[in-house]
Design an enzyme around this catalytic site. Structure first.
Site, PDB file in Angstrom:
ATOM      1  N   HIS A  44      29.565 -23.696   6.818  1.00 39.01           N
ATOM      2  CA  HIS A  44      30.801 -22.845   6.180  1.00 39.01           C
ATOM      3  C   HIS A  44      30.915 -23.412   4.942  1.00 39.01           C
ATOM      4  O   HIS A  44      31.765 -22.503   4.139  1.00 39.01           O
ATOM      5  CB  HIS A  44      32.129 -22.878   7.149  1.00 39.01           C
ATOM      6  CG  HIS A  44      31.690 -22.740   8.666  1.00 39.01           C
ATOM      7  ND1 HIS A  44      31.647 -23.745   9.434  1.00 39.01           N
ATOM      8  CD2 HIS A  44      31.473 -21.606   9.244  1.00 39.01           C
ATOM      9  CE1 HIS A  44      31.265 -23.454  10.789  1.00 39.01           C
ATOM     10  NE2 HIS A  44      31.320 -21.890  10.740  1.00 39.01           N
ATOM     11  N   CYS A 104      25.610 -23.300   4.041  1.00 39.63           N
ATOM     12  CA  CYS A 104      24.637 -22.179   3.905  1.00 39.63           C
ATOM     13  C   CYS A 104      24.264 -21.786   2.498  1.00 39.63           C
ATOM     14  O   CYS A 104      25.282 -21.583   1.841  1.00 39.63           O
ATOM     15  CB  CYS A 104      24.880 -20.843   4.746  1.00 39.63           C
ATOM     16  SG  CYS A 104      23.866 -19.485   4.537  1.00 39.63           S
ATOM     17  N   HIS A 144      40.168 -19.378   7.703  1.00 40.20           N
ATOM     18  CA  HIS A 144      38.587 -19.670   7.910  1.00 40.20           C
ATOM     19  C   HIS A 144      37.994 -20.825   7.483  1.00 40.20           C
ATOM     20  O   HIS A 144      38.218 -20.698   6.071  1.00 40.20           O
ATOM     21  CB  HIS A 144      37.793 -18.389   8.051  1.00 40.20           C
ATOM     22  CG  HIS A 144      36.492 -18.235   8.400  1.00 40.20           C
ATOM     23  ND1 HIS A 144      35.334 -19.102   7.717  1.00 40.20           N
ATOM     24  CD2 HIS A 144      35.917 -17.961   9.734  1.00 40.20           C
ATOM     25  CE1 HIS A 144      34.435 -18.978   8.522  1.00 40.20           C
ATOM     26  NE2 HIS A 144      34.547 -18.205   9.663  1.00 40.20           N
ATOM     27  N   GLU A 149      35.362 -21.148   6.088  1.00 39.19           N
ATOM     28  CA  GLU A 149      34.536 -20.901   4.616  1.00 39.19           C
ATOM     29  C   GLU A 149      35.566 -20.286   3.571  1.00 39.19           C
ATOM     30  O   GLU A 149      35.356 -20.432   2.098  1.00 39.19           O
ATOM     31  CB  GLU A 149      33.594 -19.376   5.072  1.00 39.19           C
ATOM     32  CG  GLU A 149      32.734 -18.850   3.809  1.00 39.19           C
ATOM     33  CD  GLU A 149      32.159 -17.774   4.125  1.00 39.19           C
ATOM     34  OE1 GLU A 149      31.494 -17.477   5.361  1.00 39.19           O
ATOM     35  OE2 GLU A 149      32.034 -17.047   3.269  1.00 39.19           O
ATOM     36  N   THR A 177      31.568 -14.201   3.706  1.00 42.28           N
ATOM     37  CA  THR A 177      30.003 -13.722   3.896  1.00 42.28           C
ATOM     38  C   THR A 177      30.004 -12.974   5.227  1.00 42.28           C
ATOM     39  O   THR A 177      29.066 -12.368   5.501  1.00 42.28           O
ATOM     40  CB  THR A 177      29.194 -14.764   3.973  1.00 42.28           C
ATOM     41  OG1 THR A 177      29.658 -15.711   5.032  1.00 42.28           O
ATOM     42  CG2 THR A 177      28.923 -15.569   2.525  1.00 42.28           C
ATOM     43  N   CYS A 203      26.765 -11.300   3.982  1.00 43.60           N
ATOM     44  CA  CYS A 203      25.276 -11.824   3.975  1.00 43.60           C
ATOM     45  C   CYS A 203      24.286 -10.780   4.459  1.00 43.60           C
ATOM     46  O   CYS A 203      24.785  -9.810   5.514  1.00 43.60           O
ATOM     47  CB  CYS A 203      24.934 -13.265   4.402  1.00 43.60           C
ATOM     48  SG  CYS A 203      25.178 -13.244   6.145  1.00 43.60           S
ATOM     49  N   SER A 230      34.095 -17.384  16.326  1.00 40.75           N
ATOM     50  CA  SER A 230      32.900 -16.770  15.414  1.00 40.75           C
ATOM     51  C   SER A 230      33.202 -15.437  14.783  1.00 40.75           C
ATOM     52  O   SER A 230      33.489 -14.642  15.357  1.00 40.75           O
ATOM     53  CB  SER A 230      31.759 -16.637  16.193  1.00 40.75           C
ATOM     54  OG  SER A 230      30.779 -15.989  15.416  1.00 40.75           O
ATOM     55  N   SER A 231      33.640 -15.568  13.459  1.00 41.12           N
ATOM     56  CA  SER A 231      33.857 -14.430  12.763  1.00 41.12           C
ATOM     57  C   SER A 231      32.836 -13.460  12.920  1.00 41.12           C
ATOM     58  O   SER A 231      33.105 -12.178  13.025  1.00 41.12           O
ATOM     59  CB  SER A 231      34.161 -14.971  11.205  1.00 41.12           C
ATOM     60  OG  SER A 231      34.313 -13.842  10.487  1.00 41.12           O
ATOM     61  N   SER A 234      25.604 -17.137  15.066  1.00 38.34           N
ATOM     62  CA  SER A 234      25.743 -18.456  15.583  1.00 38.34           C
ATOM     63  C   SER A 234      25.390 -18.779  16.934  1.00 38.34           C
ATOM     64  O   SER A 234      25.379 -19.733  17.568  1.00 38.34           O
ATOM     65  CB  SER A 234      27.035 -18.971  15.137  1.00 38.34           C
ATOM     66  OG  SER A 234      28.140 -18.270  15.683  1.00 38.34           O
TER      67      SER A 234
HETATM   68  S1  SF4 Z   1      26.144 -15.691   8.595  1.00 44.88           S
HETATM   69 FE1  SF4 Z   1      25.109 -15.450   6.446  1.00 44.88          FE
HETATM   70  S2  SF4 Z   1      26.545 -16.764   5.407  1.00 44.88           S
HETATM   71 FE2  SF4 Z   1      26.731 -17.291   7.444  1.00 44.88          FE
HETATM   72  S3  SF4 Z   1      25.295 -19.011   7.765  1.00 44.88           S
HETATM   73 FE3  SF4 Z   1      24.258 -17.121   8.554  1.00 44.88          FE
HETATM   74  S4  SF4 Z   1      23.164 -16.401   6.608  1.00 44.88           S
HETATM   75 FE4  SF4 Z   1      24.617 -17.995   6.072  1.00 44.88          FE
END
Ligand code: SF4
Length: 319
Positions: free
Chosen positions: A84, A106, A134, A136, A175, A205, A233-234, A278
């Site tokens: 994150h 990431c 969060h 991130e 993201t 993303c 987990s968002s 995730s």
């Molecule tokens: S969800 Fe997107 S920003 Fe988050 S780890 Fe995966 S690829 Fe990277």
């Protein structure tokens, strides 16, 4: 009991893409390779990715998860920062404490950090669309001096925000947001401040986008949707919201096969399963296996978008 019980038919639609994204794969590989290179214990600041199965498996392999660097004893073993991302102060603190740290942020989160720094250097007033608390968001805000970034969590925040310099305003985003919610916020900001600067390339993303698009395509035909993922987990939570909004009222987050609510699926024809970025595929397989014990399952596995993204690993050699 009669062994020839006729099982009820159930169509199980699998979303493609689903599950692990390139950033999550990379972060987990960094931890696993570090375990091989250095041996246990390895320290990880915050859950490496937001999934309880992944975290518990790594704990069994010798990973110690901490929330703050202060919790780590004096050690030469590496400390890994989660996917994150972290605030600059965490890097500084790790350097000050002379810790051997490895950054598993990431690269798509790092891209947002770079963007924020550039906007700041160019004198922009910066809005970050995202969810407070969060990790991130904390990491992105922490790239710049205090109060350099204003958080916009929802449409009300966007409406109420009064910029100091409307002609020098820019936004970036977390993201893993809902594409539709973010579009609504961005459209409002653009209507109020037409010159607001957008990111060069969408900050939400590819993995978030593709998983939400797959849900939108199938939610309408599903009686029930299961999103495999943990409740912190968002991107998994966003998939549940997208499912509900796209026509599948009965969209649920499900941690693993032990959490199947049979009542919900006993009298349906079409079940749709996806997984947050995730969530490991093994959890999806276990859910399908458990459902197949009770139902005559027809698996329908359509692919909407091919993903072939991977990210390079950092150097994790034991010097
Ligand atoms: S969800 Fe997107 S920003 Fe988050 S780890 Fe995966 S690829 Fe990277």
């Amino acid at each position: 009991m009669n062994g020839n019980v006729i099982k009820k038919k159930l169509n199980v639609y699998l979303a493609n893409p689903r599950g692990f994204c390139a950033g999550v794969e990379r972060a987990i590989q960094i931890v696993e390779k570090s375990l091989i290179e250095y041996g246990a214990p390895i320290y990880v600041r915050h859950d490496i990715v937001h999934n309880n199965t992944v975290v518990n498996d790594l704990i069994k392999k010798g990973v110690i998860f901490v929330e703050e660097l202060d919790e780590i004893p004096k050690t030469n073993q590496p400390i890994i920062f989660s996917a994150h991302g972290v605030a600059n102060s965490v890097f500084k603190d790790a350097e000050y404490k002379n810790l051997n740290f490895i950054d598993a942020t990431c690269p798509l989160v790092s891209k947002v950090h770079i963007e924020a720094k550039k906007l700041y250097k160019d004198g922009y007033e910066i809005l970050l669309i995202g969810h407070s608390n969060h990790p991130e968001v904390i990491g992105t805000i922490g790239q710049l001096p205090e109060n350099s970034i204003s958080l916009i969590e929802n449409i009300d925040d966007a409406n109420e925000y009064i910029p100091i310099a409307p002609d020098k305003l820019a936004y970036i985003t977390q993201t893993t947001l809902s594409i539709d919610d973010t579009t609504e916020i961005v459209n409002l900001l653009k209507s109020k401040y037409p010159s607001i600067k957008s990111p060069h390339k969408n900050d939400i993303c590819y993995a978030t986008t593709n998983r939400q698009e797959a849900v939108k395509k199938l939610a309408r035909i599903a009686d029930v949707m299961f999103v495999v993922g943990s409740n912190h987990s968002s991107n998994s939570l966003r998939l549940v919201e997208v499912g509900k909004r796209s026509g599948c009222e009965q969209s649920y987050l499900i941690e693993n096969a032990n959490k199947i609510n049979w009542e919900i699926i006993n009298n349906i024809e079409n079940l749709f399963i996806t997984a947050g970025a995730s969530a490991p595929e093994i959890l999806v397989e276990e859910i399908i296996n458990k459902i197949s014990n009770r139902f005559d399952v027809k698996l329908i596995n359509d692919t909407f978008t091919e993903e072939n993204i991977s990210f390079k690993l950092p150097n994790i050699k034991n010097k």
